[in-house]
Design a protein around this motif. Structure first.
Motif, PDB file in Angstrom:
ATOM      1  N   ALA A  11       0.892  -1.168   0.176  1.00 51.15           N
ATOM      2  CA  ALA A  11       0.410  -0.003   0.365  1.00 51.15           C
ATOM      3  C   ALA A  11       1.061   1.292  -0.482  1.00 51.15           C
ATOM      4  O   ALA A  11      -0.066   1.797   0.156  1.00 51.15           O
ATOM      5  CB  ALA A  11      -1.013  -0.349   0.894  1.00 51.15           C
ATOM      6  N   VAL A  12       2.162   1.394   0.251  1.00 49.90           N
ATOM      7  CA  VAL A  12       2.766   2.434   0.342  1.00 49.90           C
ATOM      8  C   VAL A  12       2.647   2.840  -0.651  1.00 49.90           C
ATOM      9  O   VAL A  12       2.791   4.664  -1.228  1.00 49.90           O
ATOM     10  CB  VAL A  12       3.968   2.024   0.495  1.00 49.90           C
ATOM     11  N   PRO A  13       3.060   2.553  -2.236  1.00 50.15           N
ATOM     12  CA  PRO A  13       3.022   3.861  -2.881  1.00 50.15           C
ATOM     13  C   PRO A  13       1.388   4.726  -3.154  1.00 50.15           C
ATOM     14  O   PRO A  13       1.760   5.498  -4.084  1.00 50.15           O
ATOM     15  CB  PRO A  13       3.360   3.173  -4.463  1.00 50.15           C
ATOM     16  N   PHE A  14       0.775   3.723  -3.052  1.00 52.32           N
ATOM     17  CA  PHE A  14      -0.814   4.049  -3.070  1.00 52.32           C
ATOM     18  C   PHE A  14      -1.194   5.316  -2.537  1.00 52.32           C
ATOM     19  O   PHE A  14      -1.647   6.613  -2.346  1.00 52.32           O
ATOM     20  CB  PHE A  14      -1.752   3.294  -2.958  1.00 52.32           C
ATOM     21  N   LEU A  15      -0.214   5.080  -0.442  1.00 43.79           N
ATOM     22  CA  LEU A  15       0.015   6.157   0.144  1.00 43.79           C
ATOM     23  C   LEU A  15       0.216   7.143   0.129  1.00 43.79           C
ATOM     24  O   LEU A  15       0.049   8.230   0.839  1.00 43.79           O
ATOM     25  CB  LEU A  15      -0.266   5.053   1.520  1.00 43.79           C
ATOM     26  N   ALA A  16       1.253   6.799  -0.452  1.00 42.34           N
ATOM     27  CA  ALA A  16       2.319   7.977  -1.182  1.00 42.34           C
ATOM     28  C   ALA A  16       1.904   9.741  -1.929  1.00 42.34           C
ATOM     29  O   ALA A  16       2.302  10.360  -1.904  1.00 42.34           O
ATOM     30  CB  ALA A  16       3.920   7.852  -1.769  1.00 42.34           C
ATOM     31  N   ALA A  56      -2.324   7.962   5.448  1.00 43.06           N
ATOM     32  CA  ALA A  56      -1.530   6.546   6.430  1.00 43.06           C
ATOM     33  C   ALA A  56      -2.065   6.169   7.702  1.00 43.06           C
ATOM     34  O   ALA A  56      -2.504   4.838   7.834  1.00 43.06           O
ATOM     35  CB  ALA A  56      -0.036   7.273   6.232  1.00 43.06           C
ATOM     36  N   VAL A  57      -1.833   7.393   8.604  1.00 38.07           N
ATOM     37  CA  VAL A  57      -2.149   6.558   9.779  1.00 38.07           C
ATOM     38  C   VAL A  57      -3.569   6.081   9.973  1.00 38.07           C
ATOM     39  O   VAL A  57      -3.769   4.461  10.318  1.00 38.07           O
ATOM     40  CB  VAL A  57      -2.726   7.973  11.034  1.00 38.07           C
ATOM     41  N   GLY A  58      -4.790   6.774   9.512  1.00 38.12           N
ATOM     42  CA  GLY A  58      -5.779   5.910   9.090  1.00 38.12           C
ATOM     43  C   GLY A  58      -5.908   4.440   8.379  1.00 38.12           C
ATOM     44  O   GLY A  58      -6.234   3.225   9.109  1.00 38.12           O
ATOM     45  N   MET A  59      -5.112   4.815   7.264  1.00 33.34           N
ATOM     46  CA  MET A  59      -4.940   3.417   5.715  1.00 33.34           C
ATOM     47  C   MET A  59      -4.649   2.213   7.279  1.00 33.34           C
ATOM     48  O   MET A  59      -5.130   1.032   7.065  1.00 33.34           O
ATOM     49  CB  MET A  59      -4.564   4.383   4.971  1.00 33.34           C
ATOM     50  N   ILE A  60      -3.371   2.508   7.883  1.00 30.37           N
ATOM     51  CA  ILE A  60      -2.778   1.259   8.450  1.00 30.37           C
ATOM     52  C   ILE A  60      -3.399   1.053   9.919  1.00 30.37           C
ATOM     53  O   ILE A  60      -3.597  -0.623   9.485  1.00 30.37           O
ATOM     54  CB  ILE A  60      -0.964   2.079   8.498  1.00 30.37           C
ATOM     55  N   ALA A  61      -4.196   1.670  10.421  1.00 31.01           N
ATOM     56  CA  ALA A  61      -4.849   1.094  11.592  1.00 31.01           C
ATOM     57  C   ALA A  61      -5.965   0.454  10.767  1.00 31.01           C
ATOM     58  O   ALA A  61      -6.141  -0.911  11.517  1.00 31.01           O
ATOM     59  CB  ALA A  61      -5.632   2.503  12.060  1.00 31.01           C
ATOM     60  N   TRP A  68     -12.720   1.183   7.595  1.00 30.11           N
ATOM     61  CA  TRP A  68     -13.313   1.645   6.824  1.00 30.11           C
ATOM     62  C   TRP A  68     -13.574   3.308   6.935  1.00 30.11           C
ATOM     63  O   TRP A  68     -12.842   4.033   6.712  1.00 30.11           O
ATOM     64  CB  TRP A  68     -13.459   1.281   5.359  1.00 30.11           C
ATOM     65  N   LEU A  69     -14.468   3.013   7.020  1.00 30.32           N
ATOM     66  CA  LEU A  69     -15.453   3.990   7.642  1.00 30.32           C
ATOM     67  C   LEU A  69     -15.243   4.842   8.312  1.00 30.32           C
ATOM     68  O   LEU A  69     -14.965   6.181   8.688  1.00 30.32           O
ATOM     69  CB  LEU A  69     -17.219   3.605   8.213  1.00 30.32           C
ATOM     70  N   ALA A  70     -14.823   4.403   9.631  1.00 30.60           N
ATOM     71  CA  ALA A  70     -13.976   4.734  10.983  1.00 30.60           C
ATOM     72  C   ALA A  70     -12.773   5.756  11.106  1.00 30.60           C
ATOM     73  O   ALA A  70     -12.382   6.735  11.271  1.00 30.60           O
ATOM     74  CB  ALA A  70     -13.963   3.790  11.766  1.00 30.60           C
ATOM     75  N   PHE A  71     -12.029   5.115  10.106  1.00 32.15           N
ATOM     76  CA  PHE A  71     -10.427   5.260  10.065  1.00 32.15           C
ATOM     77  C   PHE A  71      -9.866   5.900   8.674  1.00 32.15           C
ATOM     78  O   PHE A  71      -8.940   6.858   9.037  1.00 32.15           O
ATOM     79  CB  PHE A  71      -9.697   4.274  10.216  1.00 32.15           C
ATOM     80  N   VAL A  72     -10.756   5.748   7.870  1.00 29.60           N
ATOM     81  CA  VAL A  72      -9.719   5.844   6.303  1.00 29.60           C
ATOM     82  C   VAL A  72     -10.738   7.207   5.434  1.00 29.60           C
ATOM     83  O   VAL A  72      -9.831   8.020   5.179  1.00 29.60           O
ATOM     84  CB  VAL A  72     -10.148   4.664   5.470  1.00 29.60           C
ATOM     85  N   VAL A  73     -12.091   6.884   5.865  1.00 29.06           N
ATOM     86  CA  VAL A  73     -13.035   8.337   5.175  1.00 29.06           C
ATOM     87  C   VAL A  73     -12.331   9.736   5.532  1.00 29.06           C
ATOM     88  O   VAL A  73     -12.213   9.994   4.912  1.00 29.06           O
ATOM     89  CB  VAL A  73     -14.473   7.358   5.378  1.00 29.06           C
ATOM     90  N   PRO A  74     -12.411   9.545   7.474  1.00 27.84           N
ATOM     91  CA  PRO A  74     -12.374  10.777   7.537  1.00 27.84           C
ATOM     92  C   PRO A  74     -10.469  11.381   7.572  1.00 27.84           C
ATOM     93  O   PRO A  74     -10.990  12.283   7.684  1.00 27.84           O
ATOM     94  CB  PRO A  74     -12.244  10.602   8.745  1.00 27.84           C
TER      95      PRO A  74
END
Length: 436
Positions: free
Chosen positions: A358-363, A369-374, A427-433
């Motif tokens: 997921a690194v290139p995607f997050l870059a 990044a914090v929400g996605m990794i969580a 995903w709703l709780a950590f990524v969307v925000p």
């Protein structure tokens, strides 16, 4: 077929073989790193070993070494029995005590399956004795283990934070820990309500300690001195200098890592060596009880991921995910992949592979990044209630006086619900925000 696609397919084959043939995924990953590195990527041995995670190796060995000593000298048993005595026989609190115990064990460095293996037999025995649903009790044990599993000094936490640091991603150790703790706490609360936890309070307070002591005394009279001693040990052991020193070492590890930012692995090994020097008898077998299968697994998987990075597969895969065109949809897809594969394979291995992918995607900066990794970490571990995972299998094996086929189906259905619901929820709780 491109070299990048070949390396991804080999990774899939590694997961399939490890799942279907019960072979350590790390050993397979080392073999895959050698074959792909030499034949596909044209790397020499130095290039292959460049991805070996030496820092994580020390963390895994050090923390599990210290915990093995705590288990060998009875410190973990003392913690379990002391926690049980605190509820004073209130049945409604017993599932939560088991949640807290397993969470505390993983938070201070126990491998999740080790914590479940320690607590599950006690928890399921309580469930049988007091009429508590075995599914409720088993879920509380597993979710407790995962709730504490991402503390900064835990195995999972050390692995994920180490990967984040290695990949130079923004990280937040406390946020990762709290994300897992809150999600598993909420799930445990829902399970507690749905599977009869509230009804336990209407059974009245049972003086479990007194009843256990009466049974101990009865067994002592009828069974003789040696079995009487064994029965007394079942109630709980007393503190002795070795246990006190071990408890102090665990506290010192927390202070060293969180208060002084010292390396968790080196600190744990140092404390373990000190305990071994003073109490060599109880510590002699601890080296053999280090979580070597987990060490082999994570080191092998990350070494193979290092080969993928060297040959450009990580960038290639990240660009492929980005090409979906909708970053939030791509993030959701990664969460579901992590949950689904982890339900049948290794959570540690999945985290070791997915986060670098997921690194290139997050870059690109469109997803925090914090929400996605969580979200990835929680999705890959919360599904360990599946009977196909190590923790779920331990719960299934530990349940006394149950119809195992029926209990297996219950765990499988519950695991399927978790796989279907939790990735979308995190995903709703950590990524969307957009945290991070």
């Amino acid at each position: 077929m491109s070299a990048e696609l070949i390396s991804i397919l080999v990774l899939v084959v590694v997961f399939v073989i490890a799942t279907t043939r019960s072979i350590n995924m790390g050993a397979l990953a080392f073999a895959a790193a050698f074959v792909v590195g030499e034949l596909v990527a044209d790397l020499d041995a130095d290039g292959i070993f460049a991805g070996f995670p030496g820092d994580l190796f020390v963390v895994l060995v050090g923390v599990t070494y210290l915990f093995a000593i705590a288990r060998a000298n009875g410190t973990t048993d003392w913690l379990v029995h002391a926690s049980i005595r605190l509820v004073r026989g209130r049945i409604v609190l017993i599932p939560w005590v088991m949640f807290v115990i397993t969470g505390a064990l993983t938070a201070i460095g126990a491998v999740s399956p080790a914590a479940v293996a320690i607590v599950a037999p006690i928890a399921l025995s309580f469930a049988a004795q007091y009429g508590i649903s075995p599914l409720l009790m088993g879920a509380m044990v597993v979710h407790g283990a995962q709730g504490g599993g991402f503390s900064p000094i835990s195995i999972y936490g050390s692995i994920v934070n180490g990967i984040v640091e290695r990949e130079k991603l923004p990280g937040n150790e406390v946020a990762l820990f709290l994300a897992s703790l809150v999600v598993n706490l909420l799930i445990a609360g829902i399970v507690f309500v749905l599977f009869g936890g509230l009804k336990l309070g209407r059974l009245g307070n049972v003086e479990a300690k007194a009843g256990t002591e009466e049974r101990t005394e009865s067994r002592a009279v009828s069974a003789g001195p040696e079995q009487a001693t064994s029965a007394e040990n079942e109630v709980g052991s007393r503190l002795d200098p070795a246990k006190i020193a071990t408890l102090a070492a665990l506290v010192a590890l927390v202070v060293a890592v969180l208060g002084f930012d010292l390396d968790a692995g080196l600190s744990a090994i140092t404390l373990a060596v000190v305990l071994s020097a003073f109490w060599p008898d109880s510590s002699r077998k601890a080296v053999g009880e280090i979580a070597w299968p987990t060490v082999l697994l994570i080191c092998g998987v990350l070494t193979y991921v290092g080969v993928l990075e060297e040959m450009g597969t990580i960038d290639w895969a990240g660009e492929g995910v980005s090409d979906i065109g909708v970053p939030l949809l791509a993030a959701l897809l990664l969460c579901y992949i992590g949950a689904l594969v982890s339900a049948f394979a290794s959570s540690v291995g999945i985290m070791g592979a997915l986060i670098p992918l997921a690194v290139p995607f997050l870059a690109q900066g469109e997803i925090g990044a914090v929400g996605m990794i969580a979200a990835l970490a929680v999705s890959a571990t919360v599904v360990d209630v599946s009977p196909f995972s190590t923790n779920g299998a331990l719960v299934l094996a530990a349940a006394p006086d149950v119809d195992r086929e029926r209990f297996f189906r219950q765990l499988m259905i519950y695991g399927g619900i978790v796989v279907a619901v939790v990735p979308a929820a995190v995903w709703l709780a950590f990524v969307v925000p957009g945290f991070g």
